[in-house]
Scaffold this active site. Structure first.
Site, PDB file in Angstrom:
ATOM      1  N   ILE A   1       0.868  -1.191   0.000  1.00 14.06           N
ATOM      2  CA  ILE A   1       0.000   0.000   0.000  1.00 14.06           C
ATOM      3  C   ILE A   1       0.905   1.241   0.000  1.00 14.06           C
ATOM      4  O   ILE A   1       1.033   1.972   0.994  1.00 14.06           O
ATOM      5  CB  ILE A   1      -1.025  -0.036   1.144  1.00 14.06           C
ATOM      6  N   HIS A   2       1.453   1.500  -1.182  1.00 13.02           N
ATOM      7  CA  HIS A   2       2.409   2.577  -1.419  1.00 13.02           C
ATOM      8  C   HIS A   2       1.835   3.952  -1.015  1.00 13.02           C
ATOM      9  O   HIS A   2       2.459   4.721  -0.280  1.00 13.02           O
ATOM     10  CB  HIS A   2       2.762   2.649  -2.917  1.00 13.02           C
ATOM     11  N   ASP A   3       0.683   4.272  -1.578  1.00 13.38           N
ATOM     12  CA  ASP A   3       0.144   5.631  -1.437  1.00 13.38           C
ATOM     13  C   ASP A   3      -0.267   5.994  -0.010  1.00 13.38           C
ATOM     14  O   ASP A   3       0.026   7.110   0.449  1.00 13.38           O
ATOM     15  CB  ASP A   3      -1.041   5.828  -2.400  1.00 13.38           C
TER      16      ASP A   3
END
Ligand code: RIB
Ligand code: CA
Length: 350
Positions: A270-272
């Site tokens: 979950i980069h963002d």
């Protein structure tokens, strides 16, 4: 700025993890969301705008202005990634069509106007290709000092690429935009910074964001906070369904399949949300000041972000690159905040 919160502009290409970042921002008391801007990336600009409006509506934030910008990158043709985020960009989830439209303002104009109206106050968090930000800074070269800070989810500064062997998606979609942004924020860039150079942007690359692994156990914990089952369904006769938990579950179901196939684990990077969380609390990451540039010409390496860790170029640092992240604290915060928002929106007493 209200009650110690951080005024933020969010720029995104909503996609699954962008949607989770929007939910996190809506669930965060320290986030003062001023507006959201959209451009093409994970899916088309029209799909990004629809997804963004629908997710904000799901979170009860239809008051937040949403503007769309470019529908294609600055120079190269648009490439989207339905195989990663699903045909509509929100995985297996289905949301009601949003009850409102996007702003009449172009995303680049909104960024300039909001930054100029609130000089030194706004943090801009980019979660997608930097097409609109590049347009904005070409139109208003003072943007780096009009904004309080720029926080970018993008690049790979030691890690392998996720789109080419050496390039990360947000940069790979529009490397020319990344080049414009890096140059605009450089102390030796096109502007004579008489009042001192702009604050270095905080860059979160795959080096740290691929440490943010959301697993089925995290979904179980989030559902527990929200007072429902992991798929958002009610517990028992007196329970209530949670549309937000259902959305997170269904969106991630697609993302989990993607990561199982391509990254060998059942879960999702979950980069963002990590980038958004670091914009609100920079203490979540440690950084190193370094000169960063992006390769535009390489047949094999176009879109590679190059960090000059050992000072070969002799150029002043133009970025703070995140080198570690406190992922455990971030995930706990994500679960508590988004679970709490879900409980609030479905009327579950906590
Ligand atoms: O490489 C990860 C980034 O690309 C994230 O922002 C994801 O949403 C995709 O846009
Ligand atoms: Ca994104």
């Amino acid at each position: 700025m209200t009650n110690g919160s951080t005024p933020i502009l969010i720029d995104c290409d909503t996609g699954i993890d962008d949607a989770l970042a929007l939910l996190y921002a809506c669930a965060s008391p320290d986030a003062d969301i001023r507006a959201v801007t959209c451009e093409a990336g994970n899916v088309t600009a029209a799909d990004v705008a629809r997804n963004t409006l629908a997710v904000l509506e799901l979170a009860g934030r239809s008051d937040v202005d949403v503007a769309v910008g470019r529908t294609v990158p600055l120079l190269q043709p648009l490439v989207t990634t339905p195989e990663t985020h699903g045909p509509q960009g929100i995985g297996d989830a289905v949301l009601p069509p949003p009850g409102r439209s996007v702003s009449s303002r172009h995303a680049a104009d909104l960024i300039i106007e909001e930054a100029a109206a609130h000089p030194g106050e706004l943090t801009l968090v980019t979660l997608g290709p930097m097409t609109d930000l590049a347009l904005a800074v070409l139109r208003e070269p003072r943007l780096p000092v009009l904004l309080r800070r720029l926080v970018v989810m993008g690049g790979a500064y030691g890690a392998a690429g996720n789109t080419t062997p050496v390039s990360e998606w947000n940069v790979a979609v529009d490397p020319d935009a990344m080049a414009v942004v890096l140059r605009a924020w450089s102390p030796d860039g096109p502007v004579d910074w008489t009042a001192g150079p702009p604050p270095r942007p905080l860059l979160l690359g795959l080096d740290v964001t691929e440490g943010a692994r959301y697993l089925p156990t995290h979904q179980e914990r989030l559902a527990h906070v929200a007072g429902c089952r992991a798929d958002g369904s009610a517990i028992g006769r007196d329970g209530v369904d949670s549309p937000i938990v259902r959305f997170v579950h269904d969106a991630l179901a697609f993302y989990f399949r993607f990561h199982e196939r391509f990254d060998g684990f059942r879960g999702a990077f979950i980069h963002d949300p990590l980038a958004l969380a670091a914009a609100l609390d920079p203490g979540l990451v440690t950084t190193r000041a370094v000169t960063v540039d992006v390769e535009l010409g390489g047949a094999l390496s176009r879109g590679q972000t190059v960090a000059d860790w050992r000072g070969h170029w002799g150029r002043p640092p133009n970025a703070d690159v995140a080198v570690t992240a406190d992922v455990a604290t971030f995930l706990d915060r994500f679960i508590e905040r988004v679970g709490g928002l879900a409980a609030e929106r479905s009327g579950v007493a906590r």
